[in-house]
Scaffold this active site. Structure first.
Site, mmCIF file in Angstrom:
data_model
loop_
_atom_site.group_PDB
_atom_site.id
_atom_site.type_symbol
_atom_site.label_atom_id
_atom_site.label_comp_id
_atom_site.label_asym_id
_atom_site.label_seq_id
_atom_site.Cartn_x
_atom_site.Cartn_y
_atom_site.Cartn_z
ATOM 1 N N GLY A 92 0.805 -1.216 0.000
ATOM 2 C CA GLY A 92 0.000 0.000 0.000
ATOM 3 C C GLY A 92 0.837 1.263 0.000
ATOM 4 C CG ASP A 125 -0.518 8.740 4.113
ATOM 5 O OD1 ASP A 125 0.013 7.605 4.148
ATOM 6 O OD2 ASP A 125 -0.275 9.633 4.958
ATOM 7 N N GLY A 126 -0.154 6.169 1.511
ATOM 8 C CA GLY A 126 1.001 5.695 0.756
ATOM 9 C C GLY A 126 2.337 6.171 1.302
ATOM 10 N NE ARG A 176 10.979 -4.283 3.289
ATOM 11 C CZ ARG A 176 9.752 -4.234 3.811
ATOM 12 N NH1 ARG A 176 9.575 -4.034 5.103
ATOM 13 N NH2 ARG A 176 8.702 -4.345 3.037
ATOM 14 C CG ASP A 252 0.046 -8.835 6.566
ATOM 15 O OD1 ASP A 252 -0.511 -9.409 7.512
ATOM 16 O OD2 ASP A 252 0.271 -7.617 6.560
ATOM 17 C CG ASN A 253 3.547 -7.662 8.931
ATOM 18 O OD1 ASN A 253 3.476 -7.147 7.807
ATOM 19 N ND2 ASN A 253 2.927 -7.152 9.970
HETATM 20 P P1 AMP Z 1 1.634 -2.982 8.117
HETATM 21 O O1 AMP Z 1 0.812 -2.885 9.356
HETATM 22 O O2 AMP Z 1 2.642 -1.876 7.965
HETATM 23 O O3 AMP Z 1 2.257 -4.326 7.949
HETATM 24 O O4 AMP Z 1 0.641 -2.764 6.895
HETATM 25 C C1 AMP Z 1 -0.521 -3.530 6.665
HETATM 26 C C2 AMP Z 1 -1.110 -3.146 5.334
HETATM 27 O O5 AMP Z 1 -1.484 -1.759 5.329
HETATM 28 C C3 AMP Z 1 -0.162 -3.314 4.150
HETATM 29 O O6 AMP Z 1 -0.937 -3.693 3.042
HETATM 30 C C4 AMP Z 1 0.402 -1.938 3.981
HETATM 31 O O7 AMP Z 1 0.882 -1.696 2.681
HETATM 32 C C5 AMP Z 1 -0.801 -1.061 4.307
HETATM 33 N N1 AMP Z 1 -0.423 0.274 4.791
HETATM 34 C C6 AMP Z 1 0.138 0.575 5.988
HETATM 35 N N2 AMP Z 1 0.343 1.905 6.102
HETATM 36 C C7 AMP Z 1 -0.101 2.467 4.938
HETATM 37 C C8 AMP Z 1 -0.165 3.793 4.440
HETATM 38 N N3 AMP Z 1 0.258 4.843 5.149
HETATM 39 N N4 AMP Z 1 -0.667 3.967 3.199
HETATM 40 C C9 AMP Z 1 -1.114 2.925 2.480
HETATM 41 N N5 AMP Z 1 -1.095 1.657 2.887
HETATM 42 C C10 AMP Z 1 -0.589 1.415 4.100
HETATM 43 MG MG MG Z 2 3.151 -5.339 6.682
#
Ligand code: AMP
Ligand code: MG
Length: 486
Positions: A92, A125-126, A176, A252-253
């Site tokens: 994301g 917000d990406g 990364r 997913d992690n």
């Molecule tokens: P994470 O908790 O960082 O492992 O993210 C879980 C999911 O949310 C993944 O698909 C990430 O790409 C998405 N994600 C986390 N933060 C953002 C963000 N600020 N903008 C878009 N997608 C996000």
């Molecule tokens: Mg993740």
């Protein structure tokens, strides 16, 4: 040594096509600045360390420029988050820029995190903020230095771009590196969407690129899953031995390679506490320190389910059954080493377990205890350490058994110290240290984060001028819980 323009891209994952990822261009950040870079990570790409000083370095890693041979893509995956299946996740806010082949023939994924919106951004917000990018950078490189398999971090770039979380912050990007960004959740996505042909293609890709030895076995798929079970067990054993709490062990992690992956609100234990929960949003303590072992097993079961079209259930079960014994043996081996014991004795496991129980009751600093235990001969070290324990009869009984057990090793103190110091870090990435350098970086002072990174990249070495990084944490710094928002 290479310059940035000499990197050789060979984008194997991109060639799998649009079923697996979507083409997306990075969105540049305003006024980029280099915050910190890792020379050791640059070496993985054969990059001359002087390249970090080039304006091009920061331009490339803040989305302003791109190699013509890079093919940036957002990967699709899903996964179980806190035990609940989420059918649509994906990159994301990060992009796989491409795969670089180094002189040794190794492939490294270049993944730019915080690169802007993608089709998988959902409500996000990406972007990534400076705070979380610095935390991931420090942990990746430090875990590697501790001998714990991890994704790596090349650099962090900061910017003037406002990003809104609980408060307004500044945007940043992290570059990364990992041999692969395929997660358990990649397999789950194609399994639950019933795209079995794509699932097969993904499996073939992973086998060919990352588990080629398995292809030589009679049942490559089964050999692959067995390796994932073993590698994951070994990684968790190292986390537990060194007090690393990941915080968000969603599927997913979880990397298919058994490397520490996707850092959120992680922590290294200060005082030993088996029930420690580092993630502020983890109300039920699902991902507490001690739960990491059963949760890894749970996550492997989720992967097994996704692989069930290709591997018979009994065989999946057989592979799963290897997890606990493998975990136990690697963990016990590490704990023995941490106690300065090289031979194996039946009493070792209860000796370690009772020590942890005593450390728990008395809230003993997990890193300093083992380092100090090696500083001087057992009797003397134990006398010093005794001062920190509350249950003195309990400690005395343990100390006497440990002293006797140590004698069986028949090793001189000088050699004992060298052995123990080589496995017991003097410096550990404590939350409060990360917090201090983040606050400085947010004010535009990158000196502290660079210095901390240097210190933590040699965690076992005595660094006489850096003593302050090895001190006990202040009370305020002990129980920082980190929010998931990043
Ligand atoms: P994470 O908790 O960082 O492992 O993210 C879980 C999911 O949310 C993944 O698909 C990430 O790409 C998405 N994600 C986390 N933060 C953002 C963000 N600020 N903008 C878009 N997608 C996000
Ligand atoms: Mg993740």
């Amino acid at each position: 040594m290479k310059t940035l323009t000499q990197l050789h891209f060979d984008n194997r994952f991109a060639r799998l096509g649009d079923t697996f990822s979507t083409k997306v261009q990075p969105q540049p950040m305003s006024e980029p600045k280099l915050v910190v870079a890792s020379e050791a990570a640059m070496a993985l790409l054969d990059l001359d360390p002087a390249e970090a000083e080039q304006p091009l370095f920061t331009e490339l890693f803040s989305g302003h420029k791109l190699w013509s041979t890079a093919e940036p893509r957002a990967m699709v995956y899903s996964g179980h988050q806190f035990g609940v299946y989420n059918p649509q996740l994906g990159d994301g806010r990060g992009l796989l820029l491409g795969e670089v082949r180094n002189q040794a023939g190794e492939y490294w994924d270049l993944h730019l995190k915080g690169a802007g919106l993608t089709p998988y951004s959902r409500m996000g917000d990406g972007r990534a903020v400076l705070r979380s990018s610095i935390r991931e950078f420090l942990a990746s490189e430090h875990l590697h230095a501790l001998g714990i398999p991890s994704s790596r971090a090349l650099c962090v770039t900061g910017s003037s771009e406002p990003v809104y979380r609980e408060r307004q912050e500044r945007g940043a990007m992290l570059l990364r590196l990992a041999p692969s960004h395929v997660r358990f959740g990649h397999f789950e996505f194609f399994y639950y969407t019933r795209q079995h042909e794509a699932l097969r293609q993904l499996l073939d890709h992973v086998l060919a690129c990352h588990f080629p030895k398995c292809l030589e076995e009679a049942e490559p798929e089964r050999a692959f899953f067995t390796r994932v079970v073993e590698r994951t067990a070994e990684m968790i054993a190292r986390w537990q031995a060194y007090g690393f709490c990941h915080g968000v062990m969603n599927t997913d992690n979880m990397s298919i390679l058994g490397i520490t992956f996707d850092f959120g609100p992680y922590a290294f234990l200060d005082d030993f506490d088996a029930r420690h929960v580092c993630n502020h949003s983890d109300h039920g303590g699902r991902y507490s320190f001690e739960n990491q072992v059963p949760i890894a097993h749970w996550n492997l079961a989720a992967l097994a389910q996704a692989l069930s079209p290709f591997i018979a259930v009994e065989k999946l079960r057989e592979a799963m059954a290897l997890f606990l014994p493998r975990y136990e043996s690697v963990w016990l081996d590490l704990m023995r080493q941490r106690l300065g014991l090289r031979t194996e004795q039946d009493v070792d496991k209860p000796l370690v377990q009772e020590l942890l129980q005593l450390m728990q009751t008395s809230a003993i600093d997990y890193t300093r205890f083992f380092r100090e235990l090696g500083d001087s001969a057992p009797a003397q070290a134990l006398r010093r350490l005794r001062e920190d324990f509350l249950d003195l009869p309990g400690f005395d009984a343990w100390a006497e058994r440990y002293r006797q057990r140590s004698e069986l090793e028949g090793i001189a103190q000088e050699a004992r110290q060298a052995q123990m110091h080589a496995v017991n870090p003097k410096y550990i990435l404590r939350n409060y240290l990360a917090q201090q350098v983040i606050e400085a970086a947010e004010q535009g002072d990158y000196g502290p984060v660079r210095e901390l990174h240097q210190v933590l990249s040699r965690p076992f070495d005595e660094q006489p001028d850096m003593q302050r990084y090895a001190e006990r944490p202040p009370e305020w710094g002990k129980h920082l819980q980190i929010s998931c928002s990043s």
